[in-house]
Design a protein around this motif. Structure first.
Motif, PDB file in Angstrom:
ATOM      1  N   LYS A   1      17.039 -20.588   0.002  1.00  0.00           N
ATOM      2  CA  LYS A   1      16.095 -19.482   0.131  1.00  0.00           C
ATOM      3  C   LYS A   1      15.169 -19.691   1.329  1.00  0.00           C
ATOM      4  O   LYS A   1      14.759 -18.723   1.985  1.00  0.00           O
ATOM      5  N   LEU A   2      14.821 -20.939   1.617  1.00  0.00           N
ATOM      6  CA  LEU A   2      14.014 -21.212   2.809  1.00  0.00           C
ATOM      7  C   LEU A   2      14.723 -20.723   4.064  1.00  0.00           C
ATOM      8  O   LEU A   2      14.119 -20.124   4.968  1.00  0.00           O
ATOM      9  N   LYS A   3      16.023 -20.985   4.087  1.00  0.00           N
ATOM     10  CA  LYS A   3      16.829 -20.573   5.249  1.00  0.00           C
ATOM     11  C   LYS A   3      17.021 -19.070   5.276  1.00  0.00           C
ATOM     12  O   LYS A   3      16.842 -18.421   6.320  1.00  0.00           O
ATOM     13  N   LYS A   4      17.355 -18.501   4.116  1.00  0.00           N
ATOM     14  CA  LYS A   4      17.634 -17.065   4.024  1.00  0.00           C
ATOM     15  C   LYS A   4      16.398 -16.232   4.341  1.00  0.00           C
ATOM     16  O   LYS A   4      16.477 -15.199   5.027  1.00  0.00           O
ATOM     17  N   LEU A   5      15.226 -16.663   3.839  1.00  0.00           N
ATOM     18  CA  LEU A   5      14.007 -15.875   4.004  1.00  0.00           C
ATOM     19  C   LEU A   5      13.244 -16.247   5.272  1.00  0.00           C
ATOM     20  O   LEU A   5      12.198 -15.669   5.570  1.00  0.00           O
ATOM     21  N   GLY A   6      13.762 -17.233   6.007  1.00  0.00           N
ATOM     22  CA  GLY A   6      13.131 -17.616   7.266  1.00  0.00           C
ATOM     23  C   GLY A   6      11.759 -18.237   7.084  1.00  0.00           C
ATOM     24  O   GLY A   6      10.836 -17.957   7.854  1.00  0.00           O
ATOM     25  N   ILE A   7      11.615 -19.082   6.080  1.00  0.00           N
ATOM     26  CA  ILE A   7      10.318 -19.688   5.792  1.00  0.00           C
ATOM     27  C   ILE A   7      10.189 -20.992   6.586  1.00  0.00           C
ATOM     28  O   ILE A   7      11.017 -21.893   6.466  1.00  0.00           O
ATOM     29  N   SER A   8       9.139 -21.083   7.371  1.00  0.00           N
ATOM     30  CA  SER A   8       8.887 -22.295   8.144  1.00  0.00           C
ATOM     31  C   SER A   8       8.353 -23.391   7.220  1.00  0.00           C
ATOM     32  O   SER A   8       7.592 -23.120   6.300  1.00  0.00           O
ATOM     33  N   GLU A   9       8.761 -24.609   7.501  1.00  0.00           N
ATOM     34  CA  GLU A   9       8.283 -25.751   6.681  1.00  0.00           C
ATOM     35  C   GLU A   9       6.997 -26.329   7.258  1.00  0.00           C
ATOM     36  O   GLU A   9       6.444 -27.285   6.704  1.00  0.00           O
TER      37      GLU A   9
ATOM     38  N   THR B   1       0.822  -1.211   0.000  1.00  0.00           N
ATOM     39  CA  THR B   1       0.000   0.000   0.000  1.00  0.00           C
ATOM     40  C   THR B   1       0.850   1.252   0.000  1.00  0.00           C
ATOM     41  O   THR B   1       0.339   2.352  -0.097  1.00  0.00           O
ATOM     42  N   SER B   2       2.150   1.090   0.149  1.00  0.00           N
ATOM     43  CA  SER B   2       3.046   2.255   0.121  1.00  0.00           C
ATOM     44  C   SER B   2       4.356   1.856  -0.523  1.00  0.00           C
ATOM     45  O   SER B   2       4.647   0.676  -0.700  1.00  0.00           O
ATOM     46  N   ILE B   3       5.127   2.845  -0.887  1.00  0.00           N
ATOM     47  CA  ILE B   3       6.407   2.584  -1.523  1.00  0.00           C
ATOM     48  C   ILE B   3       7.344   1.924  -0.518  1.00  0.00           C
ATOM     49  O   ILE B   3       7.481   2.369   0.621  1.00  0.00           O
ATOM     50  N   GLN B   4       8.009   0.831  -0.936  1.00  0.00           N
ATOM     51  CA  GLN B   4       8.935   0.114  -0.080  1.00  0.00           C
ATOM     52  C   GLN B   4      10.279   0.013  -0.790  1.00  0.00           C
ATOM     53  O   GLN B   4      10.355   0.122  -2.015  1.00  0.00           O
ATOM     54  N   PRO B   5      11.356  -0.230  -0.038  1.00  0.00           N
ATOM     55  CA  PRO B   5      12.647  -0.453  -0.692  1.00  0.00           C
ATOM     56  C   PRO B   5      12.539  -1.641  -1.648  1.00  0.00           C
ATOM     57  O   PRO B   5      11.863  -2.636  -1.361  1.00  0.00           O
ATOM     58  N   LEU B   6      13.188  -1.520  -2.804  1.00  0.00           N
ATOM     59  CA  LEU B   6      13.083  -2.538  -3.856  1.00  0.00           C
ATOM     60  C   LEU B   6      13.505  -3.912  -3.347  1.00  0.00           C
ATOM     61  O   LEU B   6      12.843  -4.914  -3.605  1.00  0.00           O
ATOM     62  N   ARG B   7      14.605  -3.992  -2.567  1.00  0.00           N
ATOM     63  CA  ARG B   7      15.087  -5.285  -2.068  1.00  0.00           C
ATOM     64  C   ARG B   7      14.024  -5.956  -1.195  1.00  0.00           C
ATOM     65  O   ARG B   7      13.780  -7.165  -1.321  1.00  0.00           O
ATOM     66  N   LYS B   8      13.369  -5.148  -0.365  1.00  0.00           N
ATOM     67  CA  LYS B   8      12.355  -5.701   0.517  1.00  0.00           C
ATOM     68  C   LYS B   8      11.164  -6.224  -0.289  1.00  0.00           C
ATOM     69  O   LYS B   8      10.606  -7.294   0.002  1.00  0.00           O
ATOM     70  N   MET B   9      10.768  -5.464  -1.298  1.00  0.00           N
ATOM     71  CA  MET B   9       9.657  -5.891  -2.146  1.00  0.00           C
ATOM     72  C   MET B   9       9.976  -7.201  -2.845  1.00  0.00           C
ATOM     73  O   MET B   9       9.140  -8.103  -2.928  1.00  0.00           O
ATOM     74  N   LEU B  10      11.208  -7.311  -3.341  1.00  0.00           N
ATOM     75  CA  LEU B  10      11.616  -8.529  -4.043  1.00  0.00           C
ATOM     76  C   LEU B  10      11.619  -9.717  -3.094  1.00  0.00           C
ATOM     77  O   LEU B  10      11.174 -10.816  -3.445  1.00  0.00           O
ATOM     78  N   GLU B  11      12.136  -9.507  -1.870  1.00  0.00           N
ATOM     79  CA  GLU B  11      12.181 -10.600  -0.896  1.00  0.00           C
ATOM     80  C   GLU B  11      10.771 -11.046  -0.515  1.00  0.00           C
ATOM     81  O   GLU B  11      10.506 -12.249  -0.403  1.00  0.00           O
ATOM     82  N   GLU B  12       9.858 -10.067  -0.347  1.00  0.00           N
ATOM     83  CA  GLU B  12       8.494 -10.410   0.032  1.00  0.00           C
ATOM     84  C   GLU B  12       7.800 -11.181  -1.092  1.00  0.00           C
ATOM     85  O   GLU B  12       7.073 -12.148  -0.843  1.00  0.00           O
ATOM     86  N   THR B  13       8.042 -10.730  -2.311  1.00  0.00           N
ATOM     87  CA  THR B  13       7.431 -11.431  -3.458  1.00  0.00           C
ATOM     88  C   THR B  13       7.969 -12.847  -3.573  1.00  0.00           C
ATOM     89  O   THR B  13       7.216 -13.821  -3.760  1.00  0.00           O
ATOM     90  N   GLU B  14       9.312 -12.975  -3.432  1.00  0.00           N
ATOM     91  CA  GLU B  14       9.951 -14.277  -3.529  1.00  0.00           C
ATOM     92  C   GLU B  14       9.427 -15.208  -2.422  1.00  0.00           C
ATOM     93  O   GLU B  14       9.111 -16.386  -2.673  1.00  0.00           O
ATOM     94  N   LYS B  15       9.326 -14.678  -1.218  1.00  0.00           N
ATOM     95  CA  LYS B  15       8.858 -15.461  -0.077  1.00  0.00           C
ATOM     96  C   LYS B  15       7.422 -15.933  -0.297  1.00  0.00           C
ATOM     97  O   LYS B  15       7.078 -17.098  -0.059  1.00  0.00           O
ATOM     98  N   ARG B  16       6.546 -15.030  -0.776  1.00  0.00           N
ATOM     99  CA  ARG B  16       5.151 -15.381  -0.982  1.00  0.00           C
ATOM    100  C   ARG B  16       5.007 -16.483  -2.035  1.00  0.00           C
ATOM    101  O   ARG B  16       4.237 -17.430  -1.870  1.00  0.00           O
ATOM    102  N   LEU B  17       5.778 -16.390  -3.140  1.00  0.00           N
ATOM    103  CA  LEU B  17       5.705 -17.372  -4.217  1.00  0.00           C
ATOM    104  C   LEU B  17       6.191 -18.753  -3.753  1.00  0.00           C
ATOM    105  O   LEU B  17       5.613 -19.786  -4.104  1.00  0.00           O
ATOM    106  N   ILE B  18       7.250 -18.764  -2.937  1.00  0.00           N
ATOM    107  CA  ILE B  18       7.770 -20.038  -2.411  1.00  0.00           C
ATOM    108  C   ILE B  18       6.759 -20.674  -1.464  1.00  0.00           C
ATOM    109  O   ILE B  18       6.503 -21.885  -1.532  1.00  0.00           O
ATOM    110  N   VAL B  19       6.172 -19.860  -0.596  1.00  0.00           N
ATOM    111  CA  VAL B  19       5.172 -20.373   0.344  1.00  0.00           C
ATOM    112  C   VAL B  19       3.983 -20.966  -0.417  1.00  0.00           C
ATOM    113  O   VAL B  19       3.494 -22.058  -0.091  1.00  0.00           O
TER     114      VAL B  19
END
Length: 477
Positions: free
Chosen positions: A460-468, A412-430
């Motif tokens: 990426k699971l480890k880097k992004l802190g994604i629970s299994e 809903t607001s402008i975010q740093p590009l790296r953060k946006m990419l990480e969030e997108t990557e995390k959501r797609l993996i989940v």
């Protein structure tokens, strides 16, 4: 009061009839010579003398072969056969002769030869040759303008639905039956139509595409069928050839057939049934040999139910039907399609592009593509223009993709590009893990769909802190 013509006065007796016929022969612009059954020359006209150089007083009343020993007309008198296009020469005069017997009450009573000077024949031949050349040039122009360029080799995809449509289309190409192609805008309906034409026996003839929705209804009939001179105000001198005539021998592709005006649907039905067309303002029909392929992004059955489309025409077109799947139903083909578009673009000209990043590809595969392959091409072309390197990444994709609510629901607001990419990557993996499961086989399938190796997925699971510990939507989960 009955009007008596000069003709009636002249031919009321035999002498008058003879004068009438003699006057006709004197006026004919071909040379005429007549012999009786004794081979005696009875008549020549002035044009015969001009062409052959033989004067009337040199030949009338004499046996033809006494004057011209090599004459062939006596042979026609004997065998009763018609001879045409016979080359003859008298002195320096060259000409062509047609010969025929004169038959009265079943008896041959003479023979006639009709000759034309070779110079005149040569002129006519040259004119005919020029007309043929102009016609051939016109045909070449038509064929170059209306030429299919795509084949089945240009249809890309491993999706089961698209493979089945290709199989049916290839079989359809072998026949001359009408084909109806149904599918959303941008799914490749014309691509299939061209491939069917190219695969069939009409490949060397025109492929004429017509967008029924793009031509105003008032002009569509004259565009499809043409018109004759004087058929309406501002009609061109000599009339106009229609698109059906241009497609003669080939294929006409009627795109957006669902938008064809109701009154024209009846005329199209007649073309399908009778293989004839009638130009606007004409009094007779012309035979044509055209294959019809139609396409629509509308539900024709609903249009029939609402009486916007003729039921009889629908069933005439609904012989071989192809239902092209939308891109959202064949997302596994997106990597193939995207790389094909990159190759076709020449790699972006001065900025060659060779690949698409895993994150960008994952985003492309998560989008629903309402514009289908046409929209995908626009997105890839945009990304090629935006990138300075060899790879398309997330930030090169257009805002219409990046701002899709299904992709960035929480943006809903402008975010740093790296953060946006990480969030997108995390959501797609989940999402992938939820779909395929978190066991080893599930992770292997998720990695495959995401376009990464299994080792990269673990990193990426480890880097992004994604629970299994995720609820799985996989069939075995």
């Amino acid at each position: 009061m009955k009007v008596v013509s000069r003709f009636d006065k002249l031919v009321k007796d035999a002498d008058g009839q003879a004068q009438w016929l003699f006057a006709i022969l004197q006026s004919v612009h071909d040379g005429v010579l007549v012999i009786d059954d004794c081979e005696v020359v009875r008549l020549v006209n002035p044009e015969y003398t001009r062409i052959t150089g033989v004067k009337e007083n040199e030949i009338i009343g004499k046996r033809l072969r006494d004057v011209r020993p090599n004459a062939l007309l006596p042979e026609t008198l004997k065998d009763g056969k018609v001879r045409t296009g016979v080359y003859r020469k008298e002195g320096s005069n060259e000409y062509v002769v047609d010969m025929a017997p004169i038959v009265v009450h079943g008896q041959v009573i003479g023979a006639v030869s009709v000759c034309k000077g070779l110079t005149e024949v040569h002129k006519l031949t040259q004119e005919l040759k020029r007309n043929k050349e102009r016609l051939n040039e016109l045909k070449r122009t038509v064929y170059s303008i209306y030429r299919a360029t795509y084949t089945f080799a240009h249809i890309i995809g491993h999706n089961d639905k698209i493979k089945e449509m290709i199989r049916i289309a290839k079989r359809a190409a072998e026949s001359d039956l009408p084909v109806l192609i149904m599918g959303e805008s941008g799914t490749g309906k014309e691509l299939f139509a061209q491939a069917i034409h190219q695969e069939g026996p009409r490949a060397e003839h025109p492929f004429v595409p017509v967008n029924c929705a793009a031509i105003p209804a008032a002009l569509l009939e004259s565009e499809l069928f043409g018109y004759v001179e004087g058929s309406f105000t501002h009609a061109k001198k000599g009339g106009k050839i229609g698109l059906f005539e241009l497609a003669d021998g080939g294929t006409i592709f009627l795109d957006e057939i669902g938008d064809l005006p109701y009154d024209l649907q009846a005329k199209l039905l007649r073309v399908l049934q009778e293989k004839t067309i009638r130009k606007v303002g004409d009094t007779h029909e012309r035979r044509i040999d055209v294959r019809i392929i139609a396409a629509t992004n509308k539900d024709l059955r609903q249009l029939v139910a609402k009486q916007y489309f003729r039921e009889d025409l629908f069933y005439r077109l609904h012989v071989i039907t192809l239902h092209l799947p939308p891109l959202r139903e064949r997302k596994e083909d997106i990597p193939l399609l995207a790389h094909s578009i990159i190759q076709a673009s020449g790699g972006g000209g001065q900025r060659p592009v060779c690949s698409i990043s895993q994150a960008a590809m994952a985003l492309l595969q998560s989008y629903d593509w309402p514009g289908n392959i046409r929209e995908l091409k626009n997105v890839i072309d945009y990304a090629i223009c935006m990138t300075d390197g060899m790879e398309i990444d997330l930030h090169h994709l257009p805002p219409s993709i990046m701002k899709d609510p299904e992709v960035f629901r929480s943006s809903t607001s402008i975010q740093p590009l790296r953060k946006m990419l990480e969030e997108t990557e995390k959501r797609l993996i989940v999402e992938a893990l939820r779909q395929f499961g978190t066991d080893v086989q599930g992770k292997k399938q998720a990695a495959k769909e995401l376009g990464v190796s299994l080792a990269t997925l673990y990193n990426k699971l480890k880097k992004l802190g994604i629970s299994e510990d995720l609820p799985s939507s996989a069939p075995n989960g």
